[in-house]
Design an enzyme around this catalytic site. Structure first.
Site, short mmCIF file in Angstrom:
data_model
loop_
_atom_site.label_atom_id
_atom_site.label_comp_id
_atom_site.label_asym_id
_atom_site.label_seq_id
_atom_site.Cartn_x
_atom_site.Cartn_y
_atom_site.Cartn_z
CG ASP A 1 8.85 -28.75 -33.05
OD1 ASP A 1 9.18 -29.00 -34.22
OD2 ASP A 1 8.11 -27.83 -32.71
CB CYS B 1 4.59 -9.49 -1.44
SG CYS B 1 2.81 -9.38 -1.50
CG ASP C 1 8.21 -25.51 -34.69
OD1 ASP C 1 7.91 -25.92 -35.83
OD2 ASP C 1 7.40 -25.31 -33.79
CB CYS D 1 0.79 -13.04 -1.77
SG CYS D 1 1.06 -11.65 -2.84
#
Lengths: 739, 62
Positions: A633, A39, A447, A42
């Site tokens: 993977d 925001c 997976d 911040c």
């Protein structure tokens, strides 16, 4: 736990000094990812906090990309002080490696925006002139004024087309050189022909010129292209932030025993590294000192940690869950797991490249059809006895009217709306054609470890343990950073603290402490003086021993994601075939498959076996969606028709996957598939709309009724219809959000 | 119709001014952070120059 919080706890953060770049004027510059800026407050805190440091000359927070750029005088300030200052004002900042940001660079976006600005300016001004001409045609405009207006249009349109048309001309040229067709070929051809014909018409002082058509066409198409690129850039920068947050450094031990932090890339064979408890192992190597447990789940998919001692081989990417270790980096020779994975990934690349995007497939038929039609129109008029100039004009009118303005927007607009909708759900679309490929999938291969499960241990037999023992174990576990201890502490959230004294952690063994006069031990079976568990349990264990009492066993297992079963059921109802393909041991995989109701499963599959299974499915005509996270993977993610990874997957897997989803839940997978299917339907609807419009407009053009006014109206209305249709994707979502 | 000789260049000039303004705003990075710009309006600093353009004594005291 948020990524930011994780980053703060992680002792292996890289030294920000490694990422500092030189800025002009002897200044230093650093880019930081600050994930928890949300925001205005911040932004202000971050920027103010930085300006309060002596030597900071520039600090700018970017809320869209969640990055902060800081420039300062390196003589007055160290890079570490900047990160420390942000931590002081309450933000976790992680240095961002600007080399990561090369995928979609800013300059390309900006040049596209510039082209769009120029095309917009030209379109507005040419249209201003054109509207006067059109109304003049039916009223009293004299020929001189019309000629003057045409010359003004030419003056604006020619440079604008030459500048703003470049993205299309370049892409069309590239396609033609490669001997293929894409949508840019008819676009470029129509724009160039319309402009040059209009120039000729202006010179011979004819009634109709098409400058307005060519510039508005470019303007609309550039909007489509910009939107497409912006949505992808946004998803990419979010994905890069995720990778940046997980960047780790290695601690090198020098010959004199001094430790220093270096970037992972600069590790060389023969170096000695210190691996803290809870840190990832940065390179392949062998253990020199220390005994510990190594969590290899991200690499092999195995959920049980593996014990290592001096001399054992360890692989990059695995997690040291036990005690601190020192290791020696060995050469990355060809028989390491990582080398095998890299090799497999390179060969898996080909399957994906065969896919041709819907728009390009349409272009293969559309472009020749349009060109043949235009040619036929010319022959027809010539044959009917018209002057060759008239015949040519009508032929070019056909090209202009069929110029795929709506087709050019049909795919990008849907893509933008879909990508935006998915980003709000925490799903990043990384591949441009990912949604199209996902819409074709009919089989889903999961997976197990880290994908269907959370990839971290949780206490499973908490209910069987006496509350007093649990409270004691939790109190002790809170004092350790070992993953099992942390899982135990989490399970006992809310239990009051106890008065423990003489707390001592024995690396690789467990914790011991005094409660009053009784000695308490929490750790592995040997440490607590217990015999190995009698019951067969497929997970790690902790034992608690109070004084001379019987040891109590705490069992842990990698639990399924909270909505794994519901997600699998929902996917089955949608008609997908589901498979489980895991590198983990058979009992764990069988248990998970049983719990999820998945009939088709394979355990202990190595990366090559995973690919083999995917190829087998592909040969059977299936389009496979692979969902996985581990390094093992990665080749399969690349080999599958389309792939999704969770945000905490291995870096390589995240790079290989087409989509990345965040959060502990699996539901985003369903949402992504839904959006992909809806997008495909909308794209086809848009193609239908564009074709319907052509079906009306082309006969008019062939018959020679298409004036510039008709072309302008037809083009704008078809584009607006297509955009409006695409917008339904986000509107429907808004309706769903309010039940 | 002689008035057109003035009106058309005037229209073009205005259009070009708009284009120049757009290119300038693009170059000065005003499209880099659209979300941040929307939030920054909520800052109630009286001085809305960027920090780095202010005289040193205007910077917030630590």
């Amino acid at each position: 736990m948020s990524h930011a919080a994780e980053a703060m706890l992680d002792p292996t953060r890289p030294d920000p000094g490694l990422f500092v770049r030189d800025a002009p004027g002897g200044r230093a510059q650093l880019d930081l990812v600050v994930q928890d800026m949300h925001c205005a407050g911040c932004l202000r805190k971050v920027e103010r906090g930085l300006y309060e440091l002596p030597g900071v000359e520039y600090a700018r927070a970017n809320l869209s990309t969640k990055r902060v750029a800081v420039r300062w005088d390196p003589r007055k300030l160290k890079a570490g002080a900047i990160v420390a200052r942000l931590a002081e004002v309450g933000f976790t900042a992680v240095p961002f490696d600007s080399r990561l940001a090369s995928a979609l660079d800013e300059t390309e976006m900006k040049s596209l925006l510039r082209a769009m600005g120029v095309a917009g300016f030209a379109a507005a001004n040419v249209m201003l002139v054109s509207v006067s001409v059109w109304s003049g045609l039916v009223t009293d405009m004299d020929e001189t004024t019309r000629a003057f207006f045409h010359w003004v249009s030419a003056l604006i349109a020619l440079p604008a087309v030459a500048y703003a048309g470049q993205p299309f001309f370049r892409s069309a040229l590239k396609a033609l050189r490669a001997g293929t067709m894409n949508m840019d070929v008819p676009i470029a051809l129509a724009v160039i022909l319309a402009t040059s014909m209009s120039l000729v018409q202006t010179i011979v002082n004819a009634r109709h010129v098409y400058f307005d058509a060519s510039v508005t066409l470019l303007f609309f198409l550039l909007i489509g292209r910009y939107l497409d690129m912006q949505a992808r850039a946004r998803a990419c920068s979010a994905a890069q932030n995720l990778l940046g947050l997980r960047a780790t450094a290695a601690t090198v031990i020098g010959p004199d025993g001094a430790q220093r932090s270096v970037a992972v890339e600069s590790i060389e064979p023969g170096m000695r590294l210190a691996i803290a408890a809870g840190a990832r192992i940065p390179a392949d190597g062998e253990i020199l000192t220390g005994t510990s447990d190594i969590d290899t789940s991200l690499v092999t998919g195995e959920s049980l940690p593996e014990a290592v001692k001096p001399g054992s081989a360890v692989y990059a990417g695995t997690l040291n869950v036990g005690a601190p270790l020192t290791m020696r980096v060995t050469k990355r020779d060809d028989d390491t797991l990582l080398a095998e994975i890299v090799r497999l990934m390179e060969s898996a690349e080909q399957g994906r490249a065969r896919y041709v995007r819907i728009a390009d497939r349409a272009a293969r038929f559309y472009s020749p059809a349009v060109h043949i039609m235009a040619f036929a129109t010319m022959i027809l008029w010539f044959w009917l006895g018209a002057h060759w100039e008239t015949a040519l004009t009508h032929a070019i009118a056909v090209l202009i009217i069929t110029c795929p303005c709506a087709l050019g927007l049909a795919v990008p607009v849907v893509q933008v709306v879909a990508t935006g909708r998915l980003i709000r759900q925490g799903v990043f679309v990384k591949a441009a054609d990912g949604l199209e490929r996902l819409a074709q999938a009919d089989t889903i291969v999961f997976d197990k470890t880290g994908t269907l499960t959370l990839g971290r241990p949780q206490l499973v037999n908490g209910d069987d343990i006496a509350p007093v023992d649990l409270a004691l174990a939790v109190a002790l576990a809170r004092l350790s950073r070992h993953p099992l201890a942390r899982a135990l502490a989490e399970a006992g959230n809310g239990i009051a603290a106890m008065d423990l004294t003489d707390v001592n952690e024995v690396p690789g063994m467990g914790m011991e402490a005094q409660l009053g006069t009784a000695a308490i031990r929490l750790g592995n079976a040997d440490f607590a003086g217990a015999h190995a568990s009698t019951a067969q349990h497929a997970g790690p264990e902790l034992w608690l021993r109070r004084g001379a009492g019987d040891p109590v066993c705490f069992r842990f297992a990698d639990t399924l994601r909270p909505d794994a079963r519901a997600t699998i059921d929902a996917l089955k109802r949608k008609g997908f075939a589901i498979e489980l393909l895991s590198g983990d041991r058979e009992p764990a995989v069988r248990a998970a498959a049983h719990a999820l109701g998945v009939a088709e499963w394979r355990a202990a599959a190595r990366p090559a076996e995973k690919i083999a299974r995917l190829e087998e499915l592909a040969r059977a005509g299936r389009k496979v969606l692979m969902i996985g996270d581990g390094l093992n993977d990665a080749p399969a993610l690349r080999a599958a028709h389309v792939s999704i990874s969770p945000a905490d997957a291995a870096d390589v897997s995240q790079t290989a996957a087409d989509f990345i989803f965040q959060g502990a839940r699996l539901a985003p997978v369903i949402e992504t598939i839904d959006v992909a299917l809806k997008s495909r339907r909308l794209v086809f609807e848009n193609f239908g709309l564009a074709l319907a419009y052509n079906a009306v407009a082309v006969p008019l053009a062939v018959a020679g009724f298409v004036t510039p006014l008709v072309a302008a109206i037809a083009m704008s209305s078809s584009s607006i219809t297509v955009i409006g249709n695409a917008m339904r994707l986000s509107r429907r979502k808004a309706a769903e959000a309010r039940p | 119709m002689n008035i057109l000789v003035f009106l058309i260049p005037a229209a073009l000039l205005l259009g070009l001014l708009g284009l120049a303004a757009f290119l300038w705003s693009l170059k000065s990075g005003q499209y880099d952070d659209l979300e941040g710009a929307a939030e920054r309006i909520l800052f109630d600093d009286d001085d809305d120059r960027p920090y780095q353009d202010r005289p040193d004594d205007d910077r917030p005291a630590s």
